[in-house]
Design an enzyme around this catalytic site. Structure first.
Site, PDB file in Angstrom:
ATOM      1  N   SER A 146       1.971  -5.740   3.733  1.00 43.53           N
ATOM      2  CA  SER A 146       0.756  -5.615   2.925  1.00 43.53           C
ATOM      3  C   SER A 146       0.592  -6.790   1.981  1.00 43.53           C
ATOM      4  O   SER A 146      -0.516  -7.103   1.567  1.00 43.53           O
ATOM      5  CB  SER A 146       0.848  -4.367   2.039  1.00 43.53           C
ATOM      6  N   HIS A 167      -1.942  -7.282  10.215  1.00 39.63           N
ATOM      7  CA  HIS A 167      -2.061  -6.322   9.118  1.00 39.63           C
ATOM      8  C   HIS A 167      -3.101  -5.260   9.442  1.00 39.63           C
ATOM      9  O   HIS A 167      -4.301  -5.533   9.447  1.00 39.63           O
ATOM     10  CB  HIS A 167      -2.409  -7.058   7.811  1.00 39.63           C
ATOM     11  N   GLU A 179      -6.272  -7.645  10.243  1.00 36.20           N
ATOM     12  CA  GLU A 179      -6.170  -8.999   9.703  1.00 36.20           C
ATOM     13  C   GLU A 179      -5.087  -9.741  10.488  1.00 36.20           C
ATOM     14  O   GLU A 179      -3.935  -9.298  10.528  1.00 36.20           O
ATOM     15  CB  GLU A 179      -5.811  -8.962   8.210  1.00 36.20           C
ATOM     16  N   ASN A 217      -6.282  -6.664   0.677  1.00 37.91           N
ATOM     17  CA  ASN A 217      -5.423  -6.209  -0.418  1.00 37.91           C
ATOM     18  C   ASN A 217      -5.538  -7.066  -1.680  1.00 37.91           C
ATOM     19  O   ASN A 217      -5.276  -6.578  -2.786  1.00 37.91           O
ATOM     20  CB  ASN A 217      -3.958  -6.140   0.026  1.00 37.91           C
TER      21      ASN A 217
HETATM   22  C1  LIG Z   1      -2.191  -1.078   1.467  1.00 33.24           C
HETATM   23  C2  LIG Z   1      -2.361  -1.515   2.894  1.00 33.24           C
HETATM   24  O1  LIG Z   1      -1.689  -2.737   3.141  1.00 33.24           O
HETATM   25  C3  LIG Z   1      -3.776  -1.650   3.396  1.00 33.24           C
HETATM   26  C4  LIG Z   1      -4.478  -0.333   3.569  1.00 33.24           C
HETATM   27  O2  LIG Z   1      -4.285   0.351   4.530  1.00 33.24           O
HETATM   28  S1  LIG Z   1      -5.520   0.074   2.348  1.00 33.24           S
HETATM   29  C5  LIG Z   1      -6.191   1.608   2.851  1.00 33.24           C
HETATM   30  C6  LIG Z   1      -7.377   1.448   3.761  1.00 33.24           C
HETATM   31  N1  LIG Z   1      -7.894   2.757   4.067  1.00 33.24           N
HETATM   32  C7  LIG Z   1      -8.916   3.287   3.425  1.00 33.24           C
HETATM   33  O3  LIG Z   1      -9.537   2.677   2.562  1.00 33.24           O
HETATM   34  C8  LIG Z   1      -9.247   4.696   3.830  1.00 33.24           C
HETATM   35  C9  LIG Z   1     -10.416   5.244   3.076  1.00 33.24           C
HETATM   36  N2  LIG Z   1     -10.693   6.599   3.538  1.00 33.24           N
HETATM   37  C10 LIG Z   1     -11.439   6.866   4.641  1.00 33.24           C
HETATM   38  O4  LIG Z   1     -11.947   5.970   5.318  1.00 33.24           O
HETATM   39  C11 LIG Z   1     -11.630   8.318   4.994  1.00 33.24           C
HETATM   40  O5  LIG Z   1     -11.456   9.083   3.836  1.00 33.24           O
HETATM   41  C12 LIG Z   1     -10.663   8.810   6.138  1.00 33.24           C
HETATM   42  C13 LIG Z   1     -11.046   8.136   7.437  1.00 33.24           C
HETATM   43  C14 LIG Z   1      -9.204   8.543   5.821  1.00 33.24           C
HETATM   44  C15 LIG Z   1     -10.792  10.323   6.282  1.00 33.24           C
HETATM   45  O6  LIG Z   1     -12.127  10.612   6.440  1.00 33.24           O
HETATM   46  P1  LIG Z   1     -12.725  12.064   6.077  1.00 33.24           P
HETATM   47  O7  LIG Z   1     -14.135  12.075   6.516  1.00 33.24           O
HETATM   48  O8  LIG Z   1     -12.428  12.360   4.655  1.00 33.24           O
HETATM   49  O9  LIG Z   1     -11.825  13.059   6.829  1.00 33.24           O
HETATM   50  P2  LIG Z   1     -11.880  13.576   8.327  1.00 33.24           P
HETATM   51  O10 LIG Z   1     -13.175  14.300   8.564  1.00 33.24           O
HETATM   52  O11 LIG Z   1     -10.609  14.330   8.486  1.00 33.24           O
HETATM   53  O12 LIG Z   1     -11.816  12.269   9.226  1.00 33.24           O
HETATM   54  C16 LIG Z   1     -12.934  11.465   9.582  1.00 33.24           C
HETATM   55  C17 LIG Z   1     -12.802  11.090  11.028  1.00 33.24           C
HETATM   56  O13 LIG Z   1     -11.590  10.335  11.251  1.00 33.24           O
HETATM   57  C18 LIG Z   1     -10.744  11.031  12.187  1.00 33.24           C
HETATM   58  N3  LIG Z   1      -9.367  10.869  11.710  1.00 33.24           N
HETATM   59  C19 LIG Z   1      -8.929  10.965  10.436  1.00 33.24           C
HETATM   60  N4  LIG Z   1      -7.628  10.669  10.383  1.00 33.24           N
HETATM   61  C20 LIG Z   1      -7.240  10.375  11.659  1.00 33.24           C
HETATM   62  C21 LIG Z   1      -6.029   9.964  12.257  1.00 33.24           C
HETATM   63  N5  LIG Z   1      -4.924   9.793  11.535  1.00 33.24           N
HETATM   64  N6  LIG Z   1      -6.015   9.740  13.599  1.00 33.24           N
HETATM   65  C22 LIG Z   1      -7.118   9.885  14.352  1.00 33.24           C
HETATM   66  N7  LIG Z   1      -8.306  10.261  13.838  1.00 33.24           N
HETATM   67  C23 LIG Z   1      -8.358  10.506  12.516  1.00 33.24           C
HETATM   68  C24 LIG Z   1     -11.200  12.453  12.173  1.00 33.24           C
HETATM   69  O14 LIG Z   1     -10.951  13.092  13.410  1.00 33.24           O
HETATM   70  C25 LIG Z   1     -12.687  12.325  11.905  1.00 33.24           C
HETATM   71  O15 LIG Z   1     -13.384  12.003  13.100  1.00 33.24           O
HETATM   72  P3  LIG Z   1     -14.917  12.470  13.319  1.00 33.24           P
HETATM   73  O16 LIG Z   1     -15.670  12.115  12.068  1.00 33.24           O
HETATM   74  O17 LIG Z   1     -15.376  11.707  14.497  1.00 33.24           O
HETATM   75  O18 LIG Z   1     -14.805  13.930  13.522  1.00 33.24           O
HETATM   76  N1  LIG Z   2       0.891   2.541   3.645  1.00 31.30           N
HETATM   77  C1  LIG Z   2      -0.137   1.774   3.906  1.00 31.30           C
HETATM   78  O1  LIG Z   2      -1.306   2.156   3.664  1.00 31.30           O
HETATM   79  C2  LIG Z   2       0.071   0.417   4.525  1.00 31.30           C
HETATM   80  C3  LIG Z   2      -1.039  -0.244   5.086  1.00 31.30           C
HETATM   81  C4  LIG Z   2      -0.850  -1.501   5.688  1.00 31.30           C
HETATM   82  C5  LIG Z   2       0.424  -2.085   5.719  1.00 31.30           C
HETATM   83  N2  LIG Z   2       1.473  -1.389   5.166  1.00 31.30           N
HETATM   84  C6  LIG Z   2       2.804  -2.030   5.281  1.00 31.30           C
HETATM   85  O2  LIG Z   2       3.432  -1.486   6.436  1.00 31.30           O
HETATM   86  C7  LIG Z   2       4.859  -1.394   6.217  1.00 31.30           C
HETATM   87  C8  LIG Z   2       5.294   0.052   6.390  1.00 31.30           C
HETATM   88  O3  LIG Z   2       4.581   0.863   5.478  1.00 31.30           O
HETATM   89  P1  LIG Z   2       4.479   2.463   5.684  1.00 31.30           P
HETATM   90  O4  LIG Z   2       3.449   2.930   4.716  1.00 31.30           O
HETATM   91  O5  LIG Z   2       4.361   2.772   7.130  1.00 31.30           O
HETATM   92  O6  LIG Z   2       5.924   2.900   5.160  1.00 31.30           O
HETATM   93  P2  LIG Z   2       6.727   4.257   5.474  1.00 31.30           P
HETATM   94  O7  LIG Z   2       7.662   4.436   4.353  1.00 31.30           O
HETATM   95  O8  LIG Z   2       5.781   5.362   5.827  1.00 31.30           O
HETATM   96  O9  LIG Z   2       7.529   3.879   6.813  1.00 31.30           O
HETATM   97  C9  LIG Z   2       8.526   2.891   6.880  1.00 31.30           C
HETATM   98  C10 LIG Z   2       9.556   3.355   7.898  1.00 31.30           C
HETATM   99  O10 LIG Z   2      10.442   2.267   8.187  1.00 31.30           O
HETATM  100  C11 LIG Z   2      11.735   2.838   8.410  1.00 31.30           C
HETATM  101  N3  LIG Z   2      12.703   1.754   8.238  1.00 31.30           N
HETATM  102  C12 LIG Z   2      13.127   1.196   7.092  1.00 31.30           C
HETATM  103  N4  LIG Z   2      13.996   0.189   7.366  1.00 31.30           N
HETATM  104  C13 LIG Z   2      14.115   0.123   8.717  1.00 31.30           C
HETATM  105  C14 LIG Z   2      14.832  -0.705   9.612  1.00 31.30           C
HETATM  106  N5  LIG Z   2      15.635  -1.683   9.174  1.00 31.30           N
HETATM  107  N6  LIG Z   2      14.705  -0.495  10.952  1.00 31.30           N
HETATM  108  C15 LIG Z   2      13.901   0.490  11.423  1.00 31.30           C
HETATM  109  N7  LIG Z   2      13.194   1.308  10.613  1.00 31.30           N
HETATM  110  C16 LIG Z   2      13.288   1.116   9.281  1.00 31.30           C
HETATM  111  C17 LIG Z   2      11.847   3.974   7.418  1.00 31.30           C
HETATM  112  O11 LIG Z   2      12.801   4.924   7.851  1.00 31.30           O
HETATM  113  C18 LIG Z   2      10.416   4.523   7.416  1.00 31.30           C
HETATM  114  O12 LIG Z   2      10.279   5.593   8.327  1.00 31.30           O
HETATM  115  C19 LIG Z   2       5.097  -1.976   4.828  1.00 31.30           C
HETATM  116  O13 LIG Z   2       5.382  -3.351   4.949  1.00 31.30           O
HETATM  117  C20 LIG Z   2       3.760  -1.763   4.135  1.00 31.30           C
HETATM  118  O14 LIG Z   2       3.543  -2.664   3.087  1.00 31.30           O
HETATM  119  C21 LIG Z   2       1.332  -0.157   4.589  1.00 31.30           C
END
Ligand SMILES: C[C@H](O)CC(=O)SCCNC(=O)CCNC(=O)[C@H](O)C(C)(C)COP(=O)(O)OP(=O)(O)OC[C@H]1O[C@@H](n2cnc3c(N)ncnc32)[C@H](O)[C@@H]1OP(=O)(O)O
Ligand SMILES: NC(=O)c1ccc[n+]([C@@H]2O[C@H](COP(=O)([O-])OP(=O)(O)OC[C@H]3O[C@@H](n4cnc5c(N)ncnc54)[C@H](O)[C@@H]3O)[C@@H](O)[C@H]2O)c1
Length: 313
Positions: A146, A167, A179, A217
């Site tokens: 991330s 990513h 990404e 991010n």
């Molecule tokens: C930190 C990291 O590095 C980077 C990141 O990842 S940052 C995080 C980025 N993510 C976001 O910003 C997520 C923001 N949230 C959302 O987009 C929405 O709230 C959400 C998609 C998670 C859930 O949506 P919501 O409408 O509240 O719930 P829900 O109705 O259960 O799901 C919407 C649709 O997605 C589907 N869905 C949700 N989760 C799912 C999953 N894990 N797998 C498959 N389908 C899924 C549902 O089936 C539903 O489909 P439909 O509308 O066609 O019936």
């Molecule tokens: N959580 C998010 O929304 C998100 C989104 C994008 C990217 N990421 C990045 O993805 C990576 C994983 O995040 P996450 O949220 O899936 O974490 P998580 O804690 O859900 O999963 C990480 C997993 O890695 C396993 N693990 C740790 N060390 C290991 C090793 N040496 N070999 C094999 N398995 C090992 C752990 O047991 C755990 O199950 C991180 O680098 C995070 O920054 C996270």
């Protein structure tokens, strides 16, 4: 002795147009948590052979369950009036995913290794230096980090030209962006293969330089942190902050809900890493409330509690 375990009973032949567009056929995903299980799912959906690796077999069992359930959701939509075809879609995708607790063994036949383990540089270094010695020459290594630098992660491997960032976003099966991060030494061929693979697994790809947080991010994490600070100061309740950003700015989730969803530990790893590297940037300053919640094990949805309480899965 091989530690590969196949889940899903019937392995059927699968041909998909998306799978044909990628040179990658065998993907090893390391880390079976939130992100790794999603990456394994979309790869298998696209017709690729997947090995999902984790240190914990309990995690792998949990991933298997959630992938099955999520594939079911996808099948319901894709095969609305054809439940039998939907069932076959799920069974076929599941049959393409094997699990393992041995990263080295699991990387021996990989065209692509996607790492999604804990956000910690030394743990990622240890893993990649181990894999560099055992994976075939042609294998591309990618990190789903991330916030860490791709150049720094790949400093321990010889194959720097075959290394980049992939990513994904949470939840991986739903979020459409990928990404693709080019490190300083990522070759054109590797970059092209990563872009093609991203499209093959159904994502819209953008190209990013190896800068902190890439694009999403770098914007999203300071926003989440400012929301936590606002709450910490007592300026508004958690519910009101989240309602404000959902109804006033059109976000699907409020920032505190999103922090819980991403994982408060992951948020903290990102912030701490950036603060250490850029101590003069106030947006990256530590947040006592975030530190406290993580210390108490309140990591968000996955732990059953963060800013809010959740049913434990
Ligand atoms: C930190 C990291 O590095 C980077 C990141 O990842 S940052 C995080 C980025 N993510 C976001 O910003 C997520 C923001 N949230 C959302 O987009 C929405 O709230 C959400 C998609 C998670 C859930 O949506 P919501 O409408 O509240 O719930 P829900 O109705 O259960 O799901 C919407 C649709 O997605 C589907 N869905 C949700 N989760 C799912 C999953 N894990 N797998 C498959 N389908 C899924 C549902 O089936 C539903 O489909 P439909 O509308 O066609 O019936
Ligand atoms: N959580 C998010 O929304 C998100 C989104 C994008 C990217 N990421 C990045 O993805 C990576 C994983 O995040 P996450 O949220 O899936 O974490 P998580 O804690 O859900 O999963 C990480 C997993 O890695 C396993 N693990 C740790 N060390 C290991 C090793 N040496 N070999 C094999 N398995 C090992 C752990 O047991 C755990 O199950 C991180 O680098 C995070 O920054 C996270």
């Amino acid at each position: 002795m091989t530690k590969l375990v196949q889940f899903g009973v019937i392995a059927r032949n699968f041909s998909s147009s998306s799978a044909m567009q990628s040179a990658i056929k065998n993907v090893t995903v390391i880390g079976g948590g939130l992100m790794g299980s999603g990456i394994a799912q979309v790869s298998a959906q696209a017709g690729q052979n997947v090995i999902l690796v984790d240190v914990s077999s309990d995690v792998l069992a949990k991933s298997q369950k959630s992938i099955g359930a999520n594939l079911g959701r996808v099948a319901k939509k894709m095969y609305k009036d054809k439940p039998q075809e939907g069932e076959k879609f799920v069974t076929d995708a599941m049959a393409r995913i094997k699990t393992s607790t041995d990263p080295s063994e699991a990387s021996k036949s990989a065209d692509l290794v996607v790492e999604a383990i804990v956000e910690n540089m030394s743990v990622k270094h240890k893993l990649f230096s181990q894999l560099d010695g055992v994976a075939p020459n042609h294998t591309i290594f990618a990190s789903n980090t991330s916030s860490l630098s791709i150049n720094e992660i790949c400093s321990v491997v010889k194959r720097k030209d075959r290394f980049g960032g992939l990513h994904f976003f949470n939840p991986v099966p739903v979020m459409r962006l990928l990404e693709v991060v080019r490190g300083a030494e990522t070759s054109d061929a590797t970059y092209k293969t990563m872009m093609e693979w991203g499209k093959a697994v159904g994502k819209t790809c953008i190209t990013c330089k190896d800068t902190p947080g890439f694009v999403v991010n770098r914007l999203l994490v300071p926003y989440i942190c400012e929301a936590i600070r606002l709450y910490e100061r007592g300026d508004a309740s958690a519910r009101d902050i989240d309602t404000a950003m959902k109804l006033g700015a059109g976000y699907p989730m409020g920032p505190l809900e999103l922090a819980d969803y991403v994982g408060l530990d992951t948020n903290k790893f990102i912030l701490d890493g950036w603060h250490k590297k850029y101590p003069d940037q106030p947006l990256f300053n530590p947040i006592p409330l975030l530190d406290k919640l993580v210390a108490e094990g309140k990591l968000g949805v996955k732990a059953g509690e963060g800013f809010y309480k959740y049913d434990k899965k």
